[in-house]
Design a protein around this motif. Sequence first.
Motif, PDB file in Angstrom:
ATOM      1  N   HIS A 196       0.834  -1.202   0.000  1.00 59.97           N
ATOM      2  CA  HIS A 196       0.000   0.000   0.000  1.00 59.97           C
ATOM      3  C   HIS A 196       0.872   1.257   0.000  1.00 59.97           C
ATOM      4  O   HIS A 196       0.603   2.212  -0.745  1.00 59.97           O
TER       5      HIS A 196
ATOM      6  N   SER B 121       2.483   1.705  -3.374  1.00 61.51           N
ATOM      7  CA  SER B 121       1.570   2.195  -4.415  1.00 61.51           C
ATOM      8  C   SER B 121       1.508   3.718  -4.422  1.00 61.51           C
ATOM      9  O   SER B 121       1.331   4.332  -5.485  1.00 61.51           O
ATOM     10  N   ASN B 122       1.664   4.343  -3.246  1.00 61.14           N
ATOM     11  CA  ASN B 122       1.666   5.810  -3.178  1.00 61.14           C
ATOM     12  C   ASN B 122       2.907   6.385  -3.862  1.00 61.14           C
ATOM     13  O   ASN B 122       2.841   7.439  -4.510  1.00 61.14           O
TER      14      ASN B 122
ATOM     15  N   GLN C  90       3.302   8.362  -8.087  1.00 67.25           N
ATOM     16  CA  GLN C  90       3.983   9.617  -8.388  1.00 67.25           C
ATOM     17  C   GLN C  90       5.231   9.400  -9.244  1.00 67.25           C
ATOM     18  O   GLN C  90       6.120  10.244  -9.303  1.00 67.25           O
TER      19      GLN C  90
END
Length: 295
Positions: A78, A81-82, A86
């Motif tokens: 998770h 994924s951030n 970007q």
Amino acid sequence: MEVIGDRPEISFDPILFATDLLPDSYNAGEYALLLAKHFSATVHIVHAFTISQPAMEVEAARKVLSRQRADLQHQLDHIASNFAAQGIKVVTELVDGDPETVIPKVAVDMDASLIVLGTHGGNRFDRHTIGSVSEAVLLHARLPTLTVGPLAVHGSSVKLPLRRILYATDLSAFASKAAPYAVALAEYFGAELDVLNVVPESSVEHPERWSELSEKFYRRLETVVPDHAREFCDPHTFVEVGRAREQIVKHIVEREINLLVLGIQRVDANAFQLRTSSAFHMILEAKCPVLTIAG
């Protein structure tokens, strides 16, 4: 960050972001993301943990991932994924073992240029989170380490290039190891460089002669910054009397410092011993992240 001669080459790639998967590490993640964007770096997001006995038995008997390991990997994915959203190339690593020894080893194995971690300054008996052992990681790490304390400005509000860097030194041999990094970073970012030496009150035997004595300290500080660096980093030298931690934290606020650079002594010590030191207290109280260089 590679050191060429006495001068480090500024290239933070790859970056190891050590996380405890708790909110205390979120801000450190923002700084890892900020640097990764700037340097187009790959980020390895690493979590070190101790597997529980039931989970160990499940994995040994059934040859499958335990719920504990699967849940931790899900949390790592998770976070990753951030970063990926970007445009950052990211790798996750879930490793078994004590963070204070495992994290530095992973950093060396992956040839990291920088370790980024957060801390909440927890007590030494909480051994399950990276935040509680970040000071021990600092002692074991051979690489530059950026530690983001609980009072540091939120990384999402920070803009690069850095405007003002503080190199704090007691003029000892191990503190001097950080000087080339402070100078190189100031050159790279075009930042102002403050050089601060705090003299203990006990060293000032004759206060009435402080003006004369301070000149000696100023002259010694002037030698910290090489002549060529004065062309690009506008160095300022400061000499204060008092407790180093208090004076450095005060300087950070008054001068709006974006990064504190410290040289620390790498010794065989446990986390509690380092926590009682001025270095770790400065990290906990600093309004900016702290880059430590082990001497």
